[in-house]
Design a protein around this motif. Structure first.
Motif, PDB file in Angstrom:
ATOM      1  N   ARG A 280       0.801  -1.222   0.000  1.00 45.63           N
ATOM      2  CA  ARG A 280       0.000   0.000   0.000  1.00 45.63           C
ATOM      3  C   ARG A 280       0.833   1.272   0.000  1.00 45.63           C
ATOM      4  NH1 ARG A 280      -4.301  -1.410   4.817  1.00 45.63           N
ATOM      5  NH2 ARG A 280      -4.948  -3.458   4.046  1.00 45.63           N
ATOM      6  N   TYR A 281       2.017   1.206   0.588  1.00 47.93           N
ATOM      7  CA  TYR A 281       2.827   2.408   0.756  1.00 47.93           C
ATOM      8  C   TYR A 281       4.196   2.222   0.115  1.00 47.93           C
ATOM      9  CZ  TYR A 281      -0.638   3.145   4.458  1.00 47.93           C
ATOM     10  OH  TYR A 281      -1.801   3.270   5.164  1.00 47.93           O
ATOM     11  N   ASP A 282       4.748   3.337  -0.319  1.00 51.63           N
ATOM     12  CA  ASP A 282       6.101   3.325  -0.882  1.00 51.63           C
ATOM     13  C   ASP A 282       7.085   3.780   0.185  1.00 51.63           C
ATOM     14  OD1 ASP A 282       5.297   2.529  -3.447  1.00 51.63           O
ATOM     15  OD2 ASP A 282       4.746   4.597  -3.971  1.00 51.63           O
ATOM     16  N   PHE A 283       7.988   2.878   0.560  1.00 51.54           N
ATOM     17  CA  PHE A 283       9.004   3.190   1.559  1.00 51.54           C
ATOM     18  C   PHE A 283      10.382   3.227   0.911  1.00 51.54           C
ATOM     19  CE2 PHE A 283       5.648   0.970   3.973  1.00 51.54           C
ATOM     20  CZ  PHE A 283       5.329   1.968   4.886  1.00 51.54           C
ATOM     21  N   ASP A 284      11.214   4.139   1.401  1.00 52.35           N
ATOM     22  CA  ASP A 284      12.583   4.218   0.903  1.00 52.35           C
ATOM     23  C   ASP A 284      13.486   3.230   1.626  1.00 52.35           C
ATOM     24  OD1 ASP A 284      12.427   6.754  -0.873  1.00 52.35           O
ATOM     25  OD2 ASP A 284      11.480   7.368   0.998  1.00 52.35           O
ATOM     26  N   LYS A 285      13.084   2.865   2.838  1.00 52.23           N
ATOM     27  CA  LYS A 285      13.899   1.946   3.628  1.00 52.23           C
ATOM     28  C   LYS A 285      12.984   1.103   4.514  1.00 52.23           C
ATOM     29  CE  LYS A 285      17.773   3.412   5.346  1.00 52.23           C
ATOM     30  NZ  LYS A 285      18.728   4.191   6.172  1.00 52.23           N
ATOM     31  N   ILE A 286      13.385  -0.136   4.737  1.00 49.79           N
ATOM     32  CA  ILE A 286      12.663  -1.025   5.640  1.00 49.79           C
ATOM     33  C   ILE A 286      13.647  -1.521   6.686  1.00 49.79           C
ATOM     34  CG2 ILE A 286      11.458  -3.227   5.862  1.00 49.79           C
ATOM     35  CD1 ILE A 286      10.396  -2.800   3.036  1.00 49.79           C
ATOM     36  N   LYS A 287      13.301  -1.302   7.951  1.00 44.33           N
ATOM     37  CA  LYS A 287      14.175  -1.699   9.049  1.00 44.33           C
ATOM     38  C   LYS A 287      13.612  -2.956   9.714  1.00 44.33           C
ATOM     39  CE  LYS A 287      16.406   1.379  11.287  1.00 44.33           C
ATOM     40  NZ  LYS A 287      16.813   2.438  12.251  1.00 44.33           N
ATOM     41  N   VAL A 288      14.346  -4.048   9.592  1.00 44.61           N
ATOM     42  CA  VAL A 288      13.915  -5.321  10.151  1.00 44.61           C
ATOM     43  C   VAL A 288      14.156  -5.307  11.661  1.00 44.61           C
ATOM     44  CG1 VAL A 288      14.240  -7.820  10.103  1.00 44.61           C
ATOM     45  CG2 VAL A 288      14.443  -6.487   7.983  1.00 44.61           C
ATOM     46  N   ASP A 289      13.130  -5.645  12.414  1.00 46.60           N
ATOM     47  CA  ASP A 289      13.197  -5.542  13.863  1.00 46.60           C
ATOM     48  C   ASP A 289      14.215  -6.506  14.464  1.00 46.60           C
ATOM     49  OD1 ASP A 289      11.799  -4.306  16.283  1.00 46.60           O
ATOM     50  OD2 ASP A 289      11.710  -6.449  16.742  1.00 46.60           O
TER      51      ASP A 289
END
Length: 366
Positions: A280-289
């Protein structure tokens, strides 16, 4: 507030009884509707005499006088604290920010509000807020490629403590004040180092703040007033924000990215709807918990992290794995094709000056 609540009716009854007994006021000879406003009801109930009006005025004045000291005490112990007063007491270090709002004073209905207020006052008296920064590292060459601003609390003894107090600020609806301070302090402190190669400042912002009217304009104005570029700022959001208001959240994310500010999804892999949000959203970065990294000592944990990383790659966003602490964890994460990590294996959170020294060392190739 229970004390005046009990006492005022009794005192009022005694005053009225004495007034009737002494003959200062005509006895009530007509029962009127309780909907009649004060003074008028006293006038009509006593057969149209001024004594009934005067009696009601006296009772009202005495009641207000009895309630007033209790209100004053509760005013300073309630959820409606004066935010300006707290900031002016140097609750935060080096803060000259203009307070964005002032909460209205009112009597809280829950004990948790009072406890949160006490916690905030104790923090104000025993120490101060400061910012630490934790580097994000490129595993290919070990270079620092960014840093996340982290809130810490420093006691008068010099001990540095994690922000366990955030729940109290949230309870008092003060998260915007706290977030604004972090944003302003972080941007102001890091502006002199804008020319460092690959410099990126990452700031975690709560859902209460991002959905505040005018947040994007505020951030844009703040960046323009600094020496940083929009591309050097990254706003981290959590799934909590995405659940709050999908339409408004999507609009805020798009506005931030239009400005050039990157948006990162923090704590990825912990929420039940994380996968749906990737589409649904465009993210520049994804931080894995980091909770997923802590389970790498089992085959199931390794497979789970592998799946989460693969899901993240589908978005074409940069992946950062948080909480990397051992060489074995780093080796496995690197084998999955993850290039960026954040954790104790490389660096703990530290004062900004320490990171600047590290970055200078990298520049000269030492």
């Amino acid at each position: 507030m229970l004390v005046p609540f009990i006492l005022v009716p009794q005192v009022s009854l005694i005053i009225a009884y004495l007034a009737f007994w002494a003959g200062w006021v005509e006895p009530i000879n007509e029962v009127n509707s309780w909907l009649l406003p004060p003074l008028l009801s006293g006038y009509l109930s006593t057969g149209g005499t001024a004594g009934g009006v005067i009696l009601q005025v006296v009772i009202l004045v005495v009641g207000v006088a009895m309630y007033y000291p209790f209100f004053k005490v509760m005013d300073t112990r309630s959820e409606g604290i004066d935010v300006t007063r707290i900031f002016n007491r140097r609750f935060f270090v080096n803060s000259d920010m203009a307070v964005k709002s002032k909460l209205a004073s009112f009597i809280p209905s829950m004990q948790s509000n009072l406890q949160a207020q006490r916690d905030v006052e104790r923090l104000n008296a025993e120490g101060e807020m400061i910012l630490y920064y934790q580097p994000q590292v490129d595993v290919k060459d070990g270079q620092i490629v960014g840093m996340e601003a982290l809130l810490r609390y420093r006691t008068r003894n010099g001990d540095i403590l994690p922000p366990t107090f955030i729940q109290s600020f949230s309870q008092l609806q003060m998260m915007p004040e706290l977030d604004y301070w972090v944003i302003e302090q972080a941007i102001q402190a890091t502006s002199p180092y804008r020319r460092r190669p690959g410099f990126l400042l990452s700031i975690n912002v709560s859902s209460d703040t991002i959905l505040t009217k005018g947040f994007v304009k505020y951030l844009d104005k703040l960046i323009i007033g600094s020496s940083l570029k929009h591309e050097q700022i990254e706003i981290e959001i959590t799934e909590e924000l995405l659940v709050s208001d999908e339409v408004m959240t999507a609009g805020v994310i798009n506005q931030l990215r239009t400005l050039g500010v990157s948006v990162a999804l923090d704590d990825f892999g912990t929420g039940f709807s994380s996968l749906a949000y990737l589409s649904r959203y465009d993210f520049d970065k994804i931080k894995v918990d980091r909770s997923l990294v802590q389970k790498l000592d089992t085959a199931r944990g390794k497979e789970l992290l592998r799946i989460v990383v693969e899901l993240g790659k589908v978005t074409n966003a940069k992946l950062v794995v948080e909480g990397v602490e051992t060489h074995e964890e780093l080796q496995y994460i690197s084998s999955l094709g993850v290039r960026y990590v954040q954790g104790f294996y490389y660096y703990k959170a530290m004062p900004l000056d320490n990171i600047v020294t590290l970055m200078d060392t990298e520049i000269v190739g030492v």
